[in-house]
Design a protein around this motif. Structure first.
Motif, PDB file in Angstrom:
ATOM      1  N   GLN A  20       0.841  -1.211   0.000  1.00 42.39           N
ATOM      2  CA  GLN A  20       0.000   0.000   0.000  1.00 42.39           C
ATOM      3  C   GLN A  20       0.873   1.257   0.000  1.00 42.39           C
ATOM      4  N   ASP A  22       3.999   1.576  -0.949  1.00 39.64           N
ATOM      5  CA  ASP A  22       4.754   1.715  -2.201  1.00 39.64           C
ATOM      6  C   ASP A  22       3.866   2.213  -3.332  1.00 39.64           C
ATOM      7  N   VAL A  23       2.627   1.716  -3.386  1.00 41.05           N
ATOM      8  CA  VAL A  23       1.744   2.116  -4.480  1.00 41.05           C
ATOM      9  C   VAL A  23       1.262   3.552  -4.261  1.00 41.05           C
ATOM     10  N   PHE A  27       2.506   5.586  -7.364  1.00 42.31           N
ATOM     11  CA  PHE A  27       1.471   6.070  -8.283  1.00 42.31           C
ATOM     12  C   PHE A  27       1.074   7.508  -7.955  1.00 42.31           C
ATOM     13  N   LEU A  36       6.911   1.605  -9.610  1.00 43.39           N
ATOM     14  CA  LEU A  36       6.525   0.514  -8.700  1.00 43.39           C
ATOM     15  C   LEU A  36       7.803  -0.260  -8.405  1.00 43.39           C
ATOM     16  N   TRP A  40       7.668  -6.438  -5.898  1.00 43.02           N
ATOM     17  CA  TRP A  40       6.276  -6.897  -6.012  1.00 43.02           C
ATOM     18  C   TRP A  40       6.034  -7.757  -7.255  1.00 43.02           C
ATOM     19  N   VAL A 242      -1.012  -5.776  -7.893  1.00 47.43           N
ATOM     20  CA  VAL A 242      -1.661  -4.571  -7.366  1.00 47.43           C
ATOM     21  C   VAL A 242      -3.187  -4.740  -7.414  1.00 47.43           C
ATOM     22  N   LEU A 282      -7.936   2.162  -7.331  1.00 51.80           N
ATOM     23  CA  LEU A 282      -7.424   1.253  -6.303  1.00 51.80           C
ATOM     24  C   LEU A 282      -8.386   1.395  -5.141  1.00 51.80           C
ATOM     25  N   THR A 299       9.193   0.172 -13.561  1.00 49.71           N
ATOM     26  CA  THR A 299       8.965  -0.967 -12.670  1.00 49.71           C
ATOM     27  C   THR A 299      10.270  -1.610 -12.188  1.00 49.71           C
TER      28      THR A 299
END
Ligand code: SAH
Ligand code: AVI
Length: 340
Positions: A20, A22-23, A27, A36, A40, A242, A282, A299
């Protein structure tokens, strides 16, 4: 009967919380600077896809490193004679078996350490069956956060009240970090990571480090953009993770795989490029992210190395380079260094 010990330092909810964060950060950055982190990629499917990558004709690093280990494992084990072998980012530990075979007489404990618990469990199971006299003590954790746990491996009582593991047996530790996974850190994090590795070891312990080397950019790009499209699937799999973990609705078919050589930084970048303007919701984060057509999310970086740079970075972290080997074509480097 097979048995191994497994310390789980990351529960499902720890992992979700870290994803959570990291995103949200990755993002939440302005368009064009969105990222990202590569850890992951490695859910069960991602780990299987990586395994497939290692067998692709274009992806030479695994084959080259295996060839070097095949030629040098005996010398490594003779020189180091470790009592404990630790492997960070161990995955299937397939190449590591060359070290375990050569070290049958001295290695008492093997500690594979990986963020992917499912991969770790099947590797530990397999290794304890193949090496019945070896104590397999696996750690499911994040090597950027949990290296301190290694200090507990042989402490009286063992890790976190496990009631296992006796005092540290005589003989140095050998810590292996293979596959050029070190290339997936940006330089500053790489420095911090090597410092943390040095801190987790004692003077006289050893580090075996695999580093992919700078070469013809066309070969590098091909290794990260294979003809069969496996790397593209591996890359897009991070969006599947994700979606599943954070209630996301990214449409994987609308993201193209990009692999590009950055000649200034000397690293490969993997990116996902939005095919058409789109929105990703999300739901678990109450977050909506808009992407313009052609916008890219980074990524992974996969840095490529040269011997003088590796030696200087090791020295800065407190290691003395003792041996440096490459495959005959000079594509991949394996260094053995000792903690001062
Ligand atoms: N060492 C193996 C696997 C390399 S793939 C080889 O040389 O083939 C990279 C491995 O590192 C994967 O198994 C992945 O799950 C693990 N990994 C990635 N990020 C990690 C992290 N932050 N902490 C622990 N393991 C991690
Ligand atoms: C694990 N790591 C070293 C691999 C690499 O080459 O950077 C991951 C990978 N990414 C795409 N292909 C393989």
């Amino acid at each position: 009967m097979t048995s191994y010990q497994l310390d789980v330092l990351l529960t499902e909810s720890d992992l979700r919380r870290a994803l959570q964060e990291d995103v949200r950060a990755g993002f939440g950055a302005p368009p064009g600077r969105r990222t990202l982190p590569p850890k992951w990629f490695y859910d069960e499917r991602g780990s299987k896809l990586f395994d497939e990558i290692t067998r692709l004709p274009e992806y030479y690093p695994t084959r080259c490193e295996r060839a070097i280990l095949g030629a040098r494992a005996g010398r490594i084990m003779e020189l180091v004679a470790p009592s404990t072998l630790i492997e960070l980012g161990s995955g299937t530990s397939e190449k590591t078996r060359l070290l375990l075979d050569a070290g049958r007489e001295t290695v008492r404990t093997f500690t594979p350490f990986d963020v992917s618990e499912s991969t770790l469990r099947s590797a530990a199971e397999d290794l304890s069956r193949r090496y019945p006299r070896l104590a397999v003590h696996a750690v499911a954790g994040d090597f950027e956060r949990h290296l301190g746990h290694l200090a507990l491996l042989h402490s009286p009582g063992g890790p976190a009240g496990s009631g296992q593991s006796a005092a540290r047996p005589p003989g140095p530790w050998l810590l292996a970090f293979l596959g050029s996974t070190i290339g997936n850190f940006e330089p500053q994090r790489r420095r911090a990571f090597l410092g943390a590795v040095a801190a987790a070891l004692s003077p006289g312990d050893w580090l075996l480090l695999g580093t992919d080397l700078v070469k013809d950019p066309a070969r590098l790009v091909a290794a990260y953009d294979d003809g069969a499209g496996v790397t593209a699937e591996f890359n897009r799999n991070v969006l599947a993770v994700v979606n599943r973990e954070l209630g996301g609705d990214a449409d994987l078919d609308r993201w193209a795989h990009v692999a590009r050589w950055d000649a200034d930084q000397e690293w490969i970048e993997m990116r996902l490029r939005a095919q058409g303007r789109q929105t990703v919701n999300l739901f678990d984060l109450a977050m909506t992210v808009r992407f313009e057509d052609g916008e890219e999310v980074r990524t992974e970086i996969s840095a490529k190395f040269r011997r003088p740079g590796v030696s200087a970075e090791l020295a800065a972290a407190g290691f003395e380079l003792r041996e440096w080997w490459t495959d005959p074509a000079g594509d991949f480097g394996l260094s053995l260094s000792q903690r001062r």
